[in-house]
Design a protein around this motif. Structure first.
Motif, short mmCIF file in Angstrom:
data_model
loop_
_atom_site.label_atom_id
_atom_site.label_comp_id
_atom_site.label_asym_id
_atom_site.label_seq_id
_atom_site.Cartn_x
_atom_site.Cartn_y
_atom_site.Cartn_z
N ARG A 1 3.26 10.49 -6.90
CA ARG A 1 4.18 11.04 -7.92
C ARG A 1 3.46 11.23 -9.24
NH1 ARG A 1 10.04 8.29 -6.64
NH2 ARG A 1 10.15 9.19 -4.54
N GLY A 2 2.59 10.30 -9.58
CA GLY A 2 1.81 10.46 -10.81
C GLY A 2 0.90 11.67 -10.74
N ALA A 3 0.28 11.91 -9.60
CA ALA A 3 -0.59 13.08 -9.45
C ALA A 3 0.22 14.37 -9.50
CB ALA A 3 -1.36 12.98 -8.13
N GLU A 4 1.41 14.35 -8.88
CA GLU A 4 2.26 15.55 -8.94
C GLU A 4 2.71 15.83 -10.37
OE1 GLU A 4 5.52 15.11 -6.26
OE2 GLU A 4 4.26 15.28 -4.48
N ALA A 5 3.04 14.79 -11.12
CA ALA A 5 3.46 14.98 -12.51
C ALA A 5 2.30 15.47 -13.37
CB ALA A 5 4.02 13.66 -13.07
N LEU A 6 1.10 14.99 -13.10
CA LEU A 6 -0.06 15.35 -13.90
C LEU A 6 -0.59 16.74 -13.55
CD1 LEU A 6 -2.00 14.26 -16.05
CD2 LEU A 6 -3.39 13.34 -14.20
N VAL B 1 0.84 -1.21 0.00
CA VAL B 1 0.00 0.00 0.00
C VAL B 1 0.87 1.25 0.00
CG1 VAL B 1 -1.66 1.32 1.37
CG2 VAL B 1 -1.98 -1.13 1.04
N THR B 2 1.96 1.25 0.76
CA THR B 2 2.87 2.39 0.77
C THR B 2 3.48 2.61 -0.61
OG1 THR B 2 3.38 1.98 3.10
CG2 THR B 2 4.93 3.35 1.88
N GLY B 3 3.86 1.52 -1.28
CA GLY B 3 4.41 1.64 -2.63
C GLY B 3 3.41 2.21 -3.61
N PHE B 4 2.18 1.71 -3.57
CA PHE B 4 1.14 2.25 -4.46
C PHE B 4 0.88 3.72 -4.15
CE2 PHE B 4 -0.65 -2.16 -5.30
CZ PHE B 4 -0.22 -2.17 -6.61
#
Length: 103
Positions: free
Chosen positions: A75-80, A66-69
């Motif tokens: 990071r995906g949300a920050e990039a998007l 869960v921590t990995g996800f």
């Protein structure tokens, strides 16, 4: 499938009818509870320790997944959407400006 033989019909009174009244139903329920508790196999100390360790290891593994996800999705949300830099702080007025309050 095999079933263990029963000494009495668990769904009714010894006379074959339904239990009479609320106390008869309560007594039947309690008798069935005791019958079920007699079937319970209590684990040994060693088995209980092994089961506990298995559960703890499984919980640690799930926490890691869960921590990995969470890290991947954040990071995906920050990039998007771009990074906001955390909680925004209120802007201080320039020095010498009271905001309208005069003495």
């Amino acid at each position: 499938m095999s079933q263990s033989p029963s000494t009495h019909d668990q769904g009714s009174t010894p006379a074959g009818g339904d239990p009479k009244g609320p106390f008869g139903k309560l007594w039947l329920f309690l008798r069935q509870v005791v019958d079920e508790l007699r079937k319970v196999v209590v684990p040994t100390r060693r088995e209980l320790t092994n089961y506990t360790l298995v559960v703890l290891v499984f919980v640690v593994i799930v926490i890691g997944i869960v921590t990995g996800f969470d890290a991947i999705f954040s990071r995906g949300a920050e990039a998007l959407f771009g990074s906001t830099g955390g909680v925004e702080q209120p802007v201080e007025p320039p020095a010498g400006v009271d905001g309208g309050a005069e003495d």
